[in-house]
Scaffold this motif. Structure first.
Motif, PDB file in Angstrom:
ATOM      1  N   LEU A 199       0.828  -1.210   0.000  1.00  0.00           N
ATOM      2  CA  LEU A 199       0.000   0.000   0.000  1.00  0.00           C
ATOM      3  C   LEU A 199       0.864   1.263   0.000  1.00  0.00           C
ATOM      4  N   ASN A 200       2.027   1.169   0.640  1.00  0.00           N
ATOM      5  CA  ASN A 200       2.888   2.356   0.688  1.00  0.00           C
ATOM      6  C   ASN A 200       3.488   2.700  -0.678  1.00  0.00           C
ATOM      7  N   ASP A 201       3.395   1.785  -1.649  1.00  0.00           N
ATOM      8  CA  ASP A 201       3.833   2.086  -3.024  1.00  0.00           C
ATOM      9  C   ASP A 201       2.650   2.264  -3.964  1.00  0.00           C
ATOM     10  N   PHE A 202       1.448   2.117  -3.443  1.00  0.00           N
ATOM     11  CA  PHE A 202       0.235   2.105  -4.279  1.00  0.00           C
ATOM     12  C   PHE A 202      -0.151   3.517  -4.727  1.00  0.00           C
ATOM     13  N   TYR A 203      -0.019   4.482  -3.810  1.00  0.00           N
ATOM     14  CA  TYR A 203      -0.418   5.857  -4.116  1.00  0.00           C
ATOM     15  C   TYR A 203       0.771   6.639  -4.658  1.00  0.00           C
TER      16      TYR A 203
END
Ligand SMILES: Cc1cc2nc3c(=O)[nH]c(=O)nc-3n(C[C@H](O)[C@H](O)[C@H](O)COP(=O)(O)OP(=O)(O)OC[C@H]3O[C@@H](n4cnc5c(N)ncnc54)[C@H](O)[C@@H]3O)c2cc1C
Ligand code: SF4
Length: 226
Positions: free
Chosen positions: A190-194
């Protein structure tokens, strides 16, 4: 509201093909964000592909203490799940702090991750907004920005991400499970998703056209020190 078509998807491939084949087709989950934005004229899709009949609505607790949350699990059910309350109380609390009971009953986990910013200028089609319409300017930089972001901003956009759930999931090292248009699975922390806004704030995630969120995985929570 602009007229639009509606298709109820019966399998993931049919849904993905419909969305990938048209720049004007979008997935519809609970509709609590998407339909509001359609009413405001912020987004005007020609086709809604309803994914609520797809098989991504379970919470699977793993023997190691981790969990796989289906993309269609509504916030109310997730917040009330006993395993979530016991092992991931921050997630349950974050969910219960958002919206209302009625909304949480239909708002899905995947839709929550992809809800759009609450910046008032984004929602007002009479005002310049780089996120809604690239290269028109950012009304918030010199305007109302009291509730917007303090970190991860740029000269082009200072909007914050509106999801309470996503913040808790990021802290819990969540991993987003995707299904690509060709059917292959993909996982993204998730920390690379946005994406940070930079000079392209209209691009918000790493999703490619037709990518479908199928679930969110949480690793086992860290053990409390003895
Ligand atoms: C009055 C009100 C108050 C609110 N307050 C809060 C709050 O305090 N805190 C908070 O965090 N949120 C709040 N929300 C936002 C709410 O949490 C979101 O509207 C909701 O989670 C969106 O989920 P949905 O299933 O309805 O998504 P939808 O509206 O159906 O979809 C949202 C977006 O996600 C896309 N999408 C949906 N599912 C998938 C998928 N599986 N794969 C790929 N794309 C997908 C859609 O195409 C669309 O672009 C509020 C909303 C309202 C209306
Ligand atoms: S902060 Fe972002 S969403 Fe708000 S007006 Fe500026 S560009 Fe648009």
């Amino acid at each position: 509201m602009k007229p639009f078509g509606y298709e109820r998807a019966t399998d993931p491939q049919a849904a993905a093909t419909l969305v990938a084949d048209s720049t004007e087709a979008v997935y519809l989950a609970g509709g609590t964000n998407l339909v509001d934005l359609m009413k405001l004229g912020v987004t005007e899709p020609a086709l809604l592909v309803d994914i609520t009949g797809l098989p991504y609505d379970t919470v699977e607790h793993r023997p190691d203490g981790g969990v796989l949350i289906g993309a269609l699990v509504p916030g109310s059910r997730l917040a009330g799940d006993l395993g979530i309350r016991e092992r991931f109380p921050a997630l349950a609390e974050a969910l219960l702090s958002g919206a209302s009971g009625q909304l949480r009953t239909v708002a899905t986990t995947g839709g929550n991750l992809l809800q759009r910013t609450r910046c008032v200028y984004f929602q007002d089609v009479t005002k310049p907004c780089n996120k809604r319409r690239p290269e028109t300017g950012c009304s918030a930089v010199q305007g109302l920005h009291r509730d917007l972001a303090v970190l991860g901003t740029s000269d082009f956009c200072v909007a914050g991400h509106p999801s309470d759930m996503a913040v808790a999931m990021a802290a819990l090292d969540a991993v987003v499970h995707l299904r690509r248009v060709n059917g292959s699975p993909r996982t993204v922390p998730l920390n690379d998703f946005y994406l940070l806004p930079g000079d392209t704030p209209h691009r918000e995630t790493v999703l490619q056209p037709g990518d479908l969120i199928t679930g969110v995985e949480l690793p086992p929570p860290p053990r409390a020190p003895p």
